[in-house]
Design a protein around this motif. Sequence first.
Motif, mmCIF file in Angstrom:
data_model
loop_
_atom_site.group_PDB
_atom_site.id
_atom_site.type_symbol
_atom_site.label_atom_id
_atom_site.label_comp_id
_atom_site.label_asym_id
_atom_site.label_seq_id
_atom_site.Cartn_x
_atom_site.Cartn_y
_atom_site.Cartn_z
ATOM 1 N N TYR A 49 -28.561 -86.467 -54.804
ATOM 2 C CA TYR A 49 -28.606 -86.869 -53.493
ATOM 3 C C TYR A 49 -28.044 -85.559 -52.699
ATOM 4 O O TYR A 49 -27.157 -85.052 -52.874
ATOM 5 C CB TYR A 49 -28.052 -88.166 -53.111
ATOM 6 N N SER A 50 -28.942 -85.130 -51.876
ATOM 7 C CA SER A 50 -28.715 -84.200 -51.067
ATOM 8 C C SER A 50 -29.138 -83.932 -49.561
ATOM 9 O O SER A 50 -30.217 -84.540 -49.495
ATOM 10 C CB SER A 50 -29.050 -82.593 -51.594
ATOM 11 N N GLU A 51 -28.416 -83.422 -48.759
ATOM 12 C CA GLU A 51 -28.759 -83.035 -47.362
ATOM 13 C C GLU A 51 -28.746 -81.804 -47.115
ATOM 14 O O GLU A 51 -27.673 -80.766 -47.156
ATOM 15 C CB GLU A 51 -27.954 -83.997 -46.528
ATOM 16 N N THR A 52 -29.700 -81.112 -46.695
ATOM 17 C CA THR A 52 -29.653 -79.512 -46.340
ATOM 18 C C THR A 52 -30.137 -79.201 -45.069
ATOM 19 O O THR A 52 -31.322 -79.861 -44.810
ATOM 20 C CB THR A 52 -30.640 -78.803 -47.482
ATOM 21 N N THR A 53 -29.379 -78.417 -44.521
ATOM 22 C CA THR A 53 -29.839 -78.146 -43.137
ATOM 23 C C THR A 53 -29.946 -76.298 -43.065
ATOM 24 O O THR A 53 -29.182 -75.709 -43.449
ATOM 25 C CB THR A 53 -28.675 -78.652 -42.110
ATOM 26 N N ALA A 54 -30.894 -75.936 -42.251
ATOM 27 C CA ALA A 54 -31.128 -74.442 -41.763
ATOM 28 C C ALA A 54 -30.757 -74.435 -40.209
ATOM 29 O O ALA A 54 -31.486 -75.201 -39.632
ATOM 30 C CB ALA A 54 -32.330 -74.275 -42.451
ATOM 31 N N THR A 55 -30.290 -73.317 -39.866
ATOM 32 C CA THR A 55 -30.108 -73.350 -38.403
ATOM 33 C C THR A 55 -30.195 -71.843 -37.942
ATOM 34 O O THR A 55 -29.869 -70.921 -38.629
ATOM 35 C CB THR A 55 -28.440 -73.569 -38.208
ATOM 36 N N ALA A 56 -30.870 -71.698 -36.850
ATOM 37 C CA ALA A 56 -31.260 -70.329 -36.318
ATOM 38 C C ALA A 56 -30.427 -70.442 -34.914
ATOM 39 O O ALA A 56 -30.665 -71.430 -34.161
ATOM 40 C CB ALA A 56 -32.595 -70.219 -36.199
ATOM 41 N N ASN A 57 -29.487 -69.582 -34.462
ATOM 42 C CA ASN A 57 -28.883 -69.332 -33.395
ATOM 43 C C ASN A 57 -29.055 -68.266 -32.549
ATOM 44 O O ASN A 57 -29.315 -66.970 -32.984
ATOM 45 C CB ASN A 57 -27.258 -69.439 -33.752
ATOM 46 N N ILE A 58 -29.030 -68.400 -31.179
ATOM 47 C CA ILE A 58 -29.151 -67.372 -30.314
ATOM 48 C C ILE A 58 -28.260 -67.922 -28.988
ATOM 49 O O ILE A 58 -28.142 -68.804 -28.603
ATOM 50 C CB ILE A 58 -30.525 -67.026 -29.706
ATOM 51 N N SER A 59 -27.596 -66.864 -28.459
ATOM 52 C CA SER A 59 -26.690 -66.987 -27.323
ATOM 53 C C SER A 59 -26.584 -65.731 -26.552
ATOM 54 O O SER A 59 -26.861 -64.538 -26.906
ATOM 55 C CB SER A 59 -25.477 -67.327 -27.692
ATOM 56 N N TYR A 60 -26.187 -65.734 -25.375
ATOM 57 C CA TYR A 60 -25.760 -64.691 -24.367
ATOM 58 C C TYR A 60 -24.778 -65.050 -23.337
ATOM 59 O O TYR A 60 -24.515 -65.997 -22.911
ATOM 60 C CB TYR A 60 -27.464 -64.554 -23.493
ATOM 61 N N ASN A 61 -24.253 -63.755 -23.323
ATOM 62 C CA ASN A 61 -22.913 -63.800 -22.264
ATOM 63 C C ASN A 61 -23.330 -63.261 -20.755
ATOM 64 O O ASN A 61 -23.402 -62.110 -20.727
ATOM 65 C CB ASN A 61 -21.935 -63.112 -22.883
ATOM 66 N N PHE A 62 -23.606 -64.097 -19.980
ATOM 67 C CA PHE A 62 -24.059 -63.823 -18.697
ATOM 68 C C PHE A 62 -22.756 -63.369 -17.836
ATOM 69 O O PHE A 62 -21.860 -63.906 -17.738
ATOM 70 C CB PHE A 62 -24.937 -64.968 -18.216
ATOM 71 N N LEU A 63 -23.043 -62.337 -16.760
ATOM 72 C CA LEU A 63 -22.369 -61.878 -16.032
ATOM 73 C C LEU A 63 -20.826 -61.109 -16.532
ATOM 74 O O LEU A 63 -20.004 -61.369 -15.862
ATOM 75 C CB LEU A 63 -21.935 -62.977 -14.943
ATOM 76 N N ALA A 64 -20.964 -60.793 -17.495
ATOM 77 C CA ALA A 64 -19.849 -60.273 -18.400
ATOM 78 C C ALA A 64 -19.436 -58.890 -17.901
ATOM 79 O O ALA A 64 -20.397 -58.100 -17.650
ATOM 80 C CB ALA A 64 -20.210 -59.970 -20.117
ATOM 81 N N GLY A 65 -18.037 -58.835 -17.455
ATOM 82 C CA GLY A 65 -17.595 -57.678 -16.737
ATOM 83 C C GLY A 65 -16.060 -57.539 -17.242
ATOM 84 O O GLY A 65 -15.792 -57.920 -18.314
ATOM 85 N N TYR A 66 -15.479 -56.443 -16.602
ATOM 86 C CA TYR A 66 -13.963 -56.198 -16.817
ATOM 87 C C TYR A 66 -13.113 -57.142 -16.455
ATOM 88 O O TYR A 66 -12.293 -57.594 -17.352
ATOM 89 C CB TYR A 66 -13.770 -54.855 -15.943
ATOM 90 N N ASN A 67 -13.211 -57.944 -15.218
ATOM 91 C CA ASN A 67 -12.289 -58.840 -14.751
ATOM 92 C C ASN A 67 -12.685 -60.275 -15.172
ATOM 93 O O ASN A 67 -12.070 -60.992 -16.071
ATOM 94 C CB ASN A 67 -11.938 -58.959 -13.404
ATOM 95 N N PHE A 68 -14.056 -60.543 -14.791
ATOM 96 C CA PHE A 68 -14.511 -61.770 -15.329
ATOM 97 C C PHE A 68 -15.313 -61.412 -16.725
ATOM 98 O O PHE A 68 -16.261 -60.820 -16.818
ATOM 99 C CB PHE A 68 -15.541 -62.426 -14.313
ATOM 100 N N LYS A 69 -15.274 -62.111 -17.686
ATOM 101 C CA LYS A 69 -15.675 -62.128 -18.870
ATOM 102 C C LYS A 69 -16.932 -62.654 -19.071
ATOM 103 O O LYS A 69 -17.541 -62.489 -20.173
ATOM 104 C CB LYS A 69 -14.400 -62.444 -20.077
ATOM 105 N N GLY A 70 -17.407 -63.169 -18.324
ATOM 106 C CA GLY A 70 -18.778 -64.073 -18.300
ATOM 107 C C GLY A 70 -18.809 -65.346 -18.913
ATOM 108 O O GLY A 70 -17.927 -66.295 -19.367
ATOM 109 N N ILE A 71 -20.040 -65.776 -18.851
ATOM 110 C CA ILE A 71 -20.290 -67.364 -19.277
ATOM 111 C C ILE A 71 -21.277 -67.086 -20.505
ATOM 112 O O ILE A 71 -22.348 -66.716 -20.287
ATOM 113 C CB ILE A 71 -20.703 -68.074 -18.141
#
Length: 431
Positions: A146-168
């Motif tokens: 018996y098995s359960e197999t999952t495949a995942t694709a990921n994407i992300s982005y760090n918005f407004l990243a800077g020196y003081n504020f590291k972004g969201i």
Amino acid sequence: MSLRALFLKAVIFLAFTGLIFPLDLTEWNQSLSKIFGDSMIDANEGMTIFRSLNIPVGGRVESLGTAFTGVADDISFFDYNPAGSAVMEKTEVALFHNAWIADSAMETIAGTIRNGNLGMGAQLKCFYVPFTEYNMYGERVAGSYYSETTATANISYNFLAGYNFKGIAVGANVRGGWRSMPDYTDNATDEIISGSGLRQSALALMTDIGLLLRFNGGKFYSNREPNIRLGLSLNNLGFALTGFGSSVKVDDALPTRISAGLSYRPFAPLLFSLEFRKPIHLQSLSSSGKWSAGTGIEIIITRFFAVRTGFLLQGGNPRISLGSGFDIRGIQVQVNYTFDLTSSAAPVNHISLGAKVRFSDRGRALRQKHIDELYTKGLNQYSLGDYNSARETWNEVLALDSRFDPAIEGLKAIERTENLYKRIVEIQSLD
């Protein structure tokens, strides 16, 4: 002897004492079960399918009590906070093996890469357990997995990243899962029924959404990486199809959950993590499970060795984890031991392993070094009163990193100085 050295020696002593004289956690765990049992027993446990989605891949994340939504700083982020790939320091590829209960196991392979503020990754994992069928005479008539197999694709982005504020950082996973049920036999004839397993197999389609915020607070060491992280994620949001080979239908709900996590690093070698989770039964909110919570501690002993421990409260029984991580010729190896009562009525001990390779950072460190050198050059020019050259240098910095706040402030300082000089000249020239 410094306080830090004394602290590290004490940690090493306790860690190795535990290895030489193994702790008897059974009595302690039973006491905890009595404390939490009545209030935490979940009548809705087991109301969803694809339960393997709740099994940790193993290694570091399990050692931290699976309190990882607010950490998400290595390749284990896939199952906890998909925003993690946007803030990964380096490209990573990893293998995990988690020896679970009743001869079952979880095997995982994953990879992630980051380009600037954009992160991407993929993960493939398989949970499996031997399936053996016996007839009324005790004879083995069928055997498979018996098995359960999952495949995942990921994407992300760090918005407004800077020196003081590291972004969201905001990220998402798209995940597909397949539950494979082996064919079973006819009780009367002991013959395998063709397609019987397929009719009980299932296809799941789901998504995860995550957010990660990083900032500084209560920080007692020098480093540009923020020491506090807040994470929020919604996992396993989707549906499952069953009945293949006959009539396909949307059947049981998936183990959807919402998680909030916090991690805090007061000193460079010390990390605390905390997480709160709430299952959500999408087909019947009244059938949603009870909340659970986990916490973890990581202590970096040397550059190549770290120890970890975690506690997970899920249902009336807790899970206690102990683990370590060390480097072997550029490969980061993670070993974890878990004393578990969340998955069985009797105490279960299981081991998980992980091996991770870190590759380059795609030139981000060299680029940052060049930016720092240009900024310092501009400071020297500014201190000598060569404002035009300083302006050119800092504009060059901003061409490389438009959110490098020290250069932005430097240009504002030049403007203020020049405006003040012009004002003084105007006052002196009045009749």
